[in-house]
Design an enzyme around this catalytic site. Structure first.
Site, mmCIF file in Angstrom:
data_model
loop_
_atom_site.group_PDB
_atom_site.id
_atom_site.type_symbol
_atom_site.label_atom_id
_atom_site.label_comp_id
_atom_site.label_asym_id
_atom_site.label_seq_id
_atom_site.Cartn_x
_atom_site.Cartn_y
_atom_site.Cartn_z
ATOM 1 N N ASP A 1 11.725 30.339 24.545
ATOM 2 C CA ASP A 1 10.189 30.124 24.660
ATOM 3 C C ASP A 1 9.958 28.696 25.122
ATOM 4 O O ASP A 1 8.917 28.512 25.692
ATOM 5 C CB ASP A 1 9.394 30.457 23.135
ATOM 6 C CG ASP A 1 9.470 31.950 22.957
ATOM 7 O OD1 ASP A 1 9.790 32.724 23.891
ATOM 8 O OD2 ASP A 1 9.194 32.348 21.668
ATOM 9 N N HIS B 1 23.124 32.616 22.333
ATOM 10 C CA HIS B 1 22.984 33.954 21.841
ATOM 11 C C HIS B 1 22.285 34.182 20.684
ATOM 12 O O HIS B 1 21.868 35.425 20.482
ATOM 13 C CB HIS B 1 24.470 34.269 21.423
ATOM 14 C CG HIS B 1 25.687 33.492 22.329
ATOM 15 N ND1 HIS B 1 25.649 34.056 23.926
ATOM 16 C CD2 HIS B 1 26.428 32.882 22.397
ATOM 17 C CE1 HIS B 1 26.576 33.245 24.223
ATOM 18 N NE2 HIS B 1 27.020 32.650 23.365
ATOM 19 N N ALA C 1 25.898 27.782 21.100
ATOM 20 C CA ALA C 1 25.974 29.100 20.349
ATOM 21 C C ALA C 1 24.355 29.529 20.268
ATOM 22 O O ALA C 1 24.345 30.724 20.142
ATOM 23 C CB ALA C 1 26.503 28.689 18.956
ATOM 24 N N ASN D 1 23.087 23.785 28.555
ATOM 25 C CA ASN D 1 24.298 24.632 27.733
ATOM 26 C C ASN D 1 23.775 24.696 26.484
ATOM 27 O O ASN D 1 23.928 23.713 25.528
ATOM 28 C CB ASN D 1 25.655 23.808 27.863
ATOM 29 C CG ASN D 1 26.696 24.495 27.234
ATOM 30 O OD1 ASN D 1 26.508 25.823 26.597
ATOM 31 N ND2 ASN D 1 27.972 24.291 27.588
ATOM 32 N N HIS E 1 27.814 27.061 31.102
ATOM 33 C CA HIS E 1 28.778 27.447 30.116
ATOM 34 C C HIS E 1 30.066 27.135 30.529
ATOM 35 O O HIS E 1 30.346 27.437 31.398
ATOM 36 C CB HIS E 1 28.813 28.828 29.381
ATOM 37 C CG HIS E 1 27.347 29.331 28.924
ATOM 38 N ND1 HIS E 1 26.872 28.965 27.766
ATOM 39 C CD2 HIS E 1 26.516 30.245 29.315
ATOM 40 C CE1 HIS E 1 25.999 29.398 27.460
ATOM 41 N NE2 HIS E 1 25.546 30.263 28.554
ATOM 42 N N LEU E 2 30.927 26.485 29.709
ATOM 43 C CA LEU E 2 32.175 25.809 30.132
ATOM 44 C C LEU E 2 33.044 26.989 30.129
ATOM 45 O O LEU E 2 33.831 27.283 31.216
ATOM 46 C CB LEU E 2 32.905 24.905 29.158
ATOM 47 C CG LEU E 2 32.111 23.487 28.869
ATOM 48 C CD1 LEU E 2 32.328 22.849 27.648
ATOM 49 C CD2 LEU E 2 32.465 22.550 30.011
ATOM 50 N N ARG F 1 37.841 20.638 19.763
ATOM 51 C CA ARG F 1 37.345 21.885 19.472
ATOM 52 C C ARG F 1 37.997 22.835 20.324
ATOM 53 O O ARG F 1 37.839 22.973 21.578
ATOM 54 C CB ARG F 1 35.841 21.967 19.654
ATOM 55 C CG ARG F 1 35.362 23.170 19.634
ATOM 56 C CD ARG F 1 33.696 23.093 20.152
ATOM 57 N NE ARG F 1 33.287 24.578 19.859
ATOM 58 C CZ ARG F 1 32.191 24.946 20.546
ATOM 59 N NH1 ARG F 1 31.402 24.207 21.434
ATOM 60 N NH2 ARG F 1 31.759 26.156 20.355
ATOM 61 N N ARG G 1 34.216 37.098 27.118
ATOM 62 C CA ARG G 1 34.742 37.009 25.608
ATOM 63 C C ARG G 1 34.099 37.796 24.718
ATOM 64 O O ARG G 1 33.823 39.165 25.117
ATOM 65 C CB ARG G 1 34.046 35.213 25.329
ATOM 66 C CG ARG G 1 34.967 34.444 26.127
ATOM 67 C CD ARG G 1 34.561 32.842 25.772
ATOM 68 N NE ARG G 1 34.889 32.816 24.333
ATOM 69 C CZ ARG G 1 34.290 31.551 23.956
ATOM 70 N NH1 ARG G 1 33.672 30.733 24.530
ATOM 71 N NH2 ARG G 1 34.560 31.277 22.449
ATOM 72 N N PRO H 1 24.888 22.678 20.280
ATOM 73 C CA PRO H 1 25.914 22.470 19.042
ATOM 74 C C PRO H 1 27.304 22.514 19.517
ATOM 75 O O PRO H 1 27.870 23.277 20.013
ATOM 76 C CB PRO H 1 25.477 23.519 18.077
ATOM 77 C CG PRO H 1 24.863 24.410 18.763
ATOM 78 C CD PRO H 1 24.083 23.838 19.843
ATOM 79 N N ASN H 2 28.001 21.704 18.515
ATOM 80 C CA ASN H 2 29.349 21.533 18.919
ATOM 81 C C ASN H 2 30.043 21.029 19.966
ATOM 82 O O ASN H 2 31.303 20.827 20.107
ATOM 83 C CB ASN H 2 30.258 23.007 18.370
ATOM 84 C CG ASN H 2 29.819 23.325 16.796
ATOM 85 O OD1 ASN H 2 29.695 22.587 16.021
ATOM 86 N ND2 ASN H 2 29.208 24.400 16.881
ATOM 87 N N TYR I 1 37.919 25.361 25.726
ATOM 88 C CA TYR I 1 36.764 24.288 26.272
ATOM 89 C C TYR I 1 37.622 23.023 26.892
ATOM 90 O O TYR I 1 36.897 22.309 27.385
ATOM 91 C CB TYR I 1 36.119 24.025 25.163
ATOM 92 C CG TYR I 1 35.274 24.985 24.375
ATOM 93 C CD1 TYR I 1 34.260 25.727 25.253
ATOM 94 C CD2 TYR I 1 35.298 25.428 23.055
ATOM 95 C CE1 TYR I 1 33.482 26.818 24.737
ATOM 96 C CE2 TYR I 1 34.734 26.531 22.426
ATOM 97 C CZ TYR I 1 33.808 27.156 23.408
ATOM 98 O OH TYR I 1 32.988 28.175 22.970
ATOM 99 N N GLU J 1 21.221 27.551 33.520
ATOM 100 C CA GLU J 1 22.223 27.640 32.448
ATOM 101 C C GLU J 1 23.852 27.361 32.694
ATOM 102 O O GLU J 1 24.100 27.833 33.710
ATOM 103 C CB GLU J 1 21.955 28.915 31.599
ATOM 104 C CG GLU J 1 22.993 29.506 30.490
ATOM 105 C CD GLU J 1 22.799 30.813 30.282
ATOM 106 O OE1 GLU J 1 22.375 31.661 31.313
ATOM 107 O OE2 GLU J 1 23.049 31.280 29.300
HETATM 108 C C1 DQA Z 1 29.646 27.878 25.216
HETATM 109 C C2 DQA Z 1 29.986 29.139 24.957
HETATM 110 C C3 DQA Z 1 29.317 29.722 23.597
HETATM 111 O O1 DQA Z 1 29.351 31.022 23.446
HETATM 112 C C4 DQA Z 1 29.584 28.968 22.383
HETATM 113 O O2 DQA Z 1 29.027 29.068 21.302
HETATM 114 C C5 DQA Z 1 29.619 27.398 22.571
HETATM 115 C C6 DQA Z 1 29.829 26.848 24.054
HETATM 116 C C7 DQA Z 1 30.356 27.268 26.462
HETATM 117 O O3 DQA Z 1 30.110 26.058 26.913
HETATM 118 O O4 DQA Z 1 31.136 28.061 27.077
HETATM 119 O O5 DQA Z 1 29.384 26.507 21.888
HETATM 120 O O6 DQA Z 1 28.251 27.737 25.545
#
Ligand code: DQA
Length: 144
Positions: free
Chosen positions: A86, A79, A76, A73, A99-100, A17, A106, A9-10, A22, A97
């Site tokens: 699963d 977490h 959110a 990735n 994450h940017l 954003r 954080r 998401p997002n 990011y 995995e």
């Molecule tokens: C994220 C880090 C997450 O905590 C956050 O909710 C995101 C992006 C990252 O790519 O840094 O949406 O996964």
């Protein structure tokens, strides 16, 4: 060798954003970066982005027998989502995995990763480059 690259998401709002966290490049730029990284590594790929947890679970389930590796990735949902954890465990496709941002530097709630518990490795804080590192790691791990 075929990899599924999942973004949660997002991440479709990249560029708009929180650019200080990011970056200023948009989601289309991320797609191009990842596709180019896969071409460089001789890997076929499909990119998938969704803002919906169940859709991500469905996509992971549908990867069984189709994809050799998953780069995810979960954004959110990293977490919060036992369902994504699963699903990754259920298909047992080698996964990495990404994450940017450096989630461990954080807020404390970002230090917990459910999905990461089903992943071979995590790259966090390397921006787009983390996806390339994940593709390279997976390719070497699978042995192509
Ligand atoms: C994220 C880090 C997450 O905590 C956050 O909710 C995101 C992006 C990252 O790519 O840094 O949406 O996964």
């Amino acid at each position: 060798m075929k990899f599924l690259i999942i973004n949660g998401p997002n991440l479709n709002l990249l560029g708009v954003r929180e650019p200080d966290i990011y970056g200023r490049q948009d989601y289309a730029a991320l797609v191009k970066f990842v596709e180019d990284s896969c071409v460089e590594n001789g890997v076929d790929c499909e990119l998938y982005q969704s803002n919906h947890e169940g859709d991500i679970v469905d996509k992971i389930q549908s990867a069984l027998g189709v994809f050799d590796g998953i780069v995810i990735n979960p954004a959110a949902y990293t977490h919060t989502s036992v369902a994504i954890l699963d699903a990754l465990k259920a298909v047992a496709i080698p996964a990495v995995e990404v994450h940017l941002s450096d989630v461990n530097a954080r807020e404390p709630f970002r230090h917990i990763s459910y999905a990461g518990q089903a992943c071979l490795k995590t790259y966090a804080g390397f921006g787009f480059e983390g996806y390339k590192m994940a593709v390279e790691f997976l390719k070497n791990h699978i042995g192509g």
